[in-house]
Design a protein around this motif. Sequence first.
Motif: not given
Ligand SMILES: CN1CCCC[C@@H]1Cn1ccc2ccc(-c3n[nH]c(N)c3C#N)cc21
Length: 244
Positions: A84-88, A110-115, A132-141, A145-147
């Motif tokens: 599960i892609m997530t910045p956390s 691949c989530g969108r919105y707030e997750g 639950e995996v993140s590709i880096g310490d920055y926020v995508l939409n 892209a992470a997938a």
């Molecule tokens: C902006 N918006 C509110 C704040 C929380 C995130 C949300 C956007 N958003 C929704 C689903 C989703 C999944 C991955 C990522 C993501 N961001 N950075 C990474 N390294 C990521 C990974 N891997 C962002 C995502």
Amino acid sequence: MRVDVVSIFPDYLAPLRLSLVGKAIETGLIDLAVHDLRDWTHDRHRTVDDTPYGGGAGMVMRPEPWGEALDDLVPAGTDARLLIMTPSGRPFDQRLAAELAAEPRVIIACGRYEGIDARVAEHAATRMRVDEVSIGDYVLNGGEAAALVIIEAFARLIPGVIGNPESLAEESHSADHDQLLEYPVYTKPAAWRGLEVPEVLLSGHHGRITAWRHERAVELTRRRRPELLPDAERTDELEVRPAV
Ligand SMILES: CN1CCCC[C@@H]1Cn1ccc2ccc(-c3n[nH]c(N)c3C#N)cc21
């Protein structure tokens, strides 16, 4: 290996059909299926989101479509790993890429919105391995892209995907390369805009070339990523060097 990707923007994953990953799909080394999450909705508007409990800005992805998608894609008793892609999420790295390259099945959400509603990961974990995996310490939409990054990183480690497996051995972050960054590379011409290729690389002396490349890798790692060096190799004094 079978890879399933679920997204509300399936076309975002189209680049996977290109280049080396695309060839691996064509030759059957990788069986890729990209799914539209909205195929698991049942209302006229194909709704995948709703307002967050507890208030706050934005919308959260509803659990029902995700639950039904995972029920269909991962029947009971299937050995699969859900990412599960997530910045956390846990930081994605070469070690995880190597683990994934050995998996029989990987599903990427691949989530969108707030997750995605947190209960999706919680429920999935009762019957499959979930990361639950993140590709880096920055926020995508969103997670698409992470997938793309993660699939390319593990697909290239699958035997047969890269023509010359030796080229994997000396790459940055590879276990075979002591976690050092990659040394600088050069090709013809020997002189270009007044810049010469390092003499040692033209010497044909393989021992010296290997030693020079290791020195450059250590020097680069010390300057840009000292945390990757073993303690003994780190230098305390501030090195004043060109920021190259
Ligand atoms: C902006 N918006 C509110 C704040 C929380 C995130 C949300 C956007 N958003 C929704 C689903 C989703 C999944 C991955 C990522 C993501 N961001 N950075 C990474 N390294 C990521 C990974 N891997 C962002 C995502």
